[in-house]
Design a protein around this motif. Sequence first.
Motif, mmCIF file in Angstrom:
data_model
loop_
_atom_site.group_PDB
_atom_site.id
_atom_site.type_symbol
_atom_site.label_atom_id
_atom_site.label_comp_id
_atom_site.label_asym_id
_atom_site.label_seq_id
_atom_site.Cartn_x
_atom_site.Cartn_y
_atom_site.Cartn_z
ATOM 1 N N GLU A 128 0.822 -1.200 0.000
ATOM 2 C CA GLU A 128 0.000 0.000 0.000
ATOM 3 C C GLU A 128 0.852 1.243 0.000
ATOM 4 O O GLU A 128 0.541 2.216 -0.703
ATOM 5 N N SER A 129 1.923 1.200 0.739
ATOM 6 C CA SER A 129 2.783 2.391 0.750
ATOM 7 C C SER A 129 3.405 2.597 -0.621
ATOM 8 O O SER A 129 3.573 3.727 -1.080
ATOM 9 N N LYS A 130 3.709 1.494 -1.279
ATOM 10 C CA LYS A 130 4.229 1.601 -2.649
ATOM 11 C C LYS A 130 3.211 2.279 -3.544
ATOM 12 O O LYS A 130 3.518 3.190 -4.311
ATOM 13 N N LEU A 131 1.996 1.806 -3.440
ATOM 14 C CA LEU A 131 0.929 2.375 -4.258
ATOM 15 C C LEU A 131 0.752 3.850 -3.955
ATOM 16 O O LEU A 131 0.552 4.665 -4.856
ATOM 17 N N ARG A 132 0.833 4.154 -2.691
ATOM 18 C CA ARG A 132 0.676 5.552 -2.293
ATOM 19 C C ARG A 132 1.749 6.416 -2.913
ATOM 20 O O ARG A 132 1.508 7.562 -3.302
ATOM 21 N N LYS A 133 2.928 5.864 -2.984
ATOM 22 C CA LYS A 133 4.008 6.639 -3.577
ATOM 23 C C LYS A 133 3.774 6.838 -5.071
ATOM 24 O O LYS A 133 4.140 7.866 -5.619
ATOM 25 N N MET A 134 3.205 5.835 -5.689
ATOM 26 C CA MET A 134 3.068 5.914 -7.147
ATOM 27 C C MET A 134 1.964 6.848 -7.574
ATOM 28 O O MET A 134 2.114 7.633 -8.503
ATOM 29 N N VAL A 135 0.840 6.738 -6.912
ATOM 30 C CA VAL A 135 -0.283 7.574 -7.303
ATOM 31 C C VAL A 135 -0.058 8.980 -6.760
ATOM 32 O O VAL A 135 0.228 9.140 -5.574
ATOM 33 N N PRO A 136 -0.156 9.979 -7.618
ATOM 34 C CA PRO A 136 0.053 11.343 -7.126
ATOM 35 C C PRO A 136 -0.993 11.712 -6.097
ATOM 36 O O PRO A 136 -2.184 11.487 -6.288
ATOM 37 N N GLY A 137 -0.510 12.291 -5.032
ATOM 38 C CA GLY A 137 -1.434 12.685 -3.967
ATOM 39 C C GLY A 137 -1.915 11.517 -3.140
ATOM 40 O O GLY A 137 -2.858 11.641 -2.376
ATOM 41 N N GLY A 138 -1.253 10.380 -3.302
ATOM 42 C CA GLY A 138 -1.734 9.198 -2.599
ATOM 43 C C GLY A 138 -1.404 9.193 -1.128
ATOM 44 O O GLY A 138 -1.942 8.403 -0.366
ATOM 45 N N ARG A 139 -0.508 10.099 -0.783
ATOM 46 C CA ARG A 139 -0.066 10.082 0.619
ATOM 47 C C ARG A 139 -1.165 10.521 1.564
ATOM 48 O O ARG A 139 -1.203 10.093 2.707
ATOM 49 N N ASN A 140 -2.011 11.393 1.055
ATOM 50 C CA ASN A 140 -3.016 11.938 1.956
ATOM 51 C C ASN A 140 -4.348 11.222 1.841
ATOM 52 O O ASN A 140 -5.324 11.631 2.448
ATOM 53 N N MET A 141 -4.382 10.184 1.005
ATOM 54 C CA MET A 141 -5.635 9.453 0.868
ATOM 55 C C MET A 141 -5.754 8.448 2.007
ATOM 56 O O MET A 141 -4.763 7.908 2.479
ATOM 57 N N ASP A 142 -6.985 8.184 2.352
ATOM 58 C CA ASP A 142 -7.184 7.037 3.229
ATOM 59 C C ASP A 142 -7.343 5.816 2.341
ATOM 60 O O ASP A 142 -7.495 5.922 1.125
ATOM 61 N N SER A 143 -7.288 4.660 2.973
ATOM 62 C CA SER A 143 -7.280 3.446 2.166
ATOM 63 C C SER A 143 -8.602 3.258 1.436
ATOM 64 O O SER A 143 -8.702 2.490 0.496
ATOM 65 N N TRP A 144 -9.593 3.981 1.875
ATOM 66 C CA TRP A 144 -10.873 3.980 1.190
ATOM 67 C C TRP A 144 -10.724 4.478 -0.226
ATOM 68 O O TRP A 144 -11.041 3.799 -1.184
ATOM 69 N N CYS A 145 -10.290 5.738 -0.284
ATOM 70 C CA CYS A 145 -10.249 6.417 -1.574
ATOM 71 C C CYS A 145 -9.189 5.789 -2.454
ATOM 72 O O CYS A 145 -9.281 5.856 -3.668
ATOM 73 N N LEU A 146 -8.202 5.207 -1.826
ATOM 74 C CA LEU A 146 -7.043 4.762 -2.581
ATOM 75 C C LEU A 146 -7.438 3.851 -3.734
ATOM 76 O O LEU A 146 -7.011 4.051 -4.865
ATOM 77 N N GLY A 147 -8.264 2.862 -3.446
ATOM 78 C CA GLY A 147 -8.662 1.936 -4.495
ATOM 79 C C GLY A 147 -9.353 2.636 -5.644
ATOM 80 O O GLY A 147 -9.027 2.417 -6.819
ATOM 81 N N ASP A 148 -10.260 3.510 -5.297
ATOM 82 C CA ASP A 148 -10.996 4.256 -6.307
ATOM 83 C C ASP A 148 -10.058 5.074 -7.166
ATOM 84 O O ASP A 148 -10.104 5.045 -8.397
ATOM 85 N N GLU A 149 -9.201 5.791 -6.476
ATOM 86 C CA GLU A 149 -8.303 6.690 -7.189
ATOM 87 C C GLU A 149 -7.363 5.906 -8.082
ATOM 88 O O GLU A 149 -7.053 6.320 -9.196
#
Lengths: 174, 348
Positions: A128-149
């Motif tokens: 998940e942290s990897k994904l957060r790094k890849m998706v722009p602005g992923g750092r501030n997303m909660d795991s909810w939005c992450l999948g959608d985004e």
Amino acid sequence: MSSASQQPTSINPIHLKNQFALRFVRALNTIKNQKGSAHDTQMHCRSRRVKIAAYTAMASVVGSRRSWSRAVLWKIRNRSRNQDLLRNKIMTNHHRRRRHAKLCMKRRNRNSIREDVYLNPFRYSVQESKLRKMVPGGRNMDSWCLGDEIADYIKCLAAQVEVMQTLVDLYTVT
Amino acid sequence: MNPESSSGGHCPSFMFNSLPPQQQFSSLIANHPISGIVKPDPGWPEFSVYGGQLGNGYLNQNTPGVADQTFTPANSATVSPKKRKADKVPSLQVVSEKDKKIKGCAEEGDSKITHQYSNCDNKSSNSKEASNASSKEKSKVSEVQKPDYIHVRARRGQATDSHSLAERVRREKISERMKYLQDLVPGCNKITGKAGMLDEIINYVQSLQKQVEFLSMKLATVNPELDFNIDSIFTKEMLQSPIQGLGCSSETAADFQLNSMEQLVSYCGLDMDINSTEMALRRSISSPIRIPETFMESSCFNQIQPTATWDADLQNLYKMEFEQGTLIPFQSHQFTGSNDGSNMKMEM
């Protein structure tokens, strides 16, 4: 009319592609025109500019609905601002203070990430942290939005790649 | 576990000399067999489990020259002799548990201590069993709860809890999302398990980003070769403005096709050498006129439809370009006069 064009439907991939192609080609043109003035710019710099143009085009097509596009736009805006600062090369105290504030913000964000990871019911923390790094602005997303985004981002990226591929083909052939 | 042993054990080896003669003797006696036995014993690290610091002494015994000296400090000089005895005994006992060759005195303390150990073991095992049983019960409960979805009432205060309900909804949504992602990422259907899927997604996104980088590089290299097309690009930019106006109002499929058609037209504009005369015509014609053309002219419409996906292969694209080159000026002549009303509509 213009407001409608600000928020196009990203549901339809064809429309997405069209809009992206338009904006991207226009950005390419502007880049090219600028190049006419400043002639021998380096290769990697140029490619970087093209890449940034592509990302900007995509983000602006998607608009402010998605948090990843918002993050991209924000980043680019800030980037230009930073460039202006660099051009001026006048680091006043005010700016320094600003920088300090930014750093503080960053630190705070990191802390919030940790909390997020801690609160996250899923324990895919590494991925998940990897994904957060890849998706722009992923750092501030909660795991909810992450999948959608991520889903939206992947869609847009795929469209972007297709359009760019066709553009490259077109230009190389002609 | 063993308070006496915890007090000693970490004291250095020179304490051996300061020991009273009795103690030396006894310790030597005690040590001799132990050191001989323990050394070959492969299971020595397990001692650390039994008696905290005693394990350290045994650890040092692996080096042969220091063996005797290192064992004795386990009984420190600071502790009273009684304690020392008591300290030594459990260690002996431990060893004897390992390989029952030791003749060491079996006192009451040992047995007590061993009892303690065994009790501890029993306790731990008991607790383990208890935890196992409880977890089994829990799993049973969850198994019971899962099938009866919302219709059946669960036991009091468990599944009817708002938290658990919310949790259920959340899990469902997440799984839905994962499915959606699975559909998006090619080759992700075969993989089962969320971890693998996430890996696949990560790889896919990374590959896409790399592709973007590569393509942008290519475009950057290609760009300077386009100098001969500058004029056509200007015309293209002229063409782009109506397209944007279209794009905002376009919600229906027909409009998307229109968009794609406009795209093709704009790409026609790139090839000045192919249809320069048509370009001139198009420039003279105001942009909205071309929009009703495609609405009205069904044949043209049908021809455009196959390439509505826009990202069709290049050959198709070029074909379309040629066809449009022949079609469009012709149609524009036809419809300039008749479609003023529809033009207005489109401009709205």
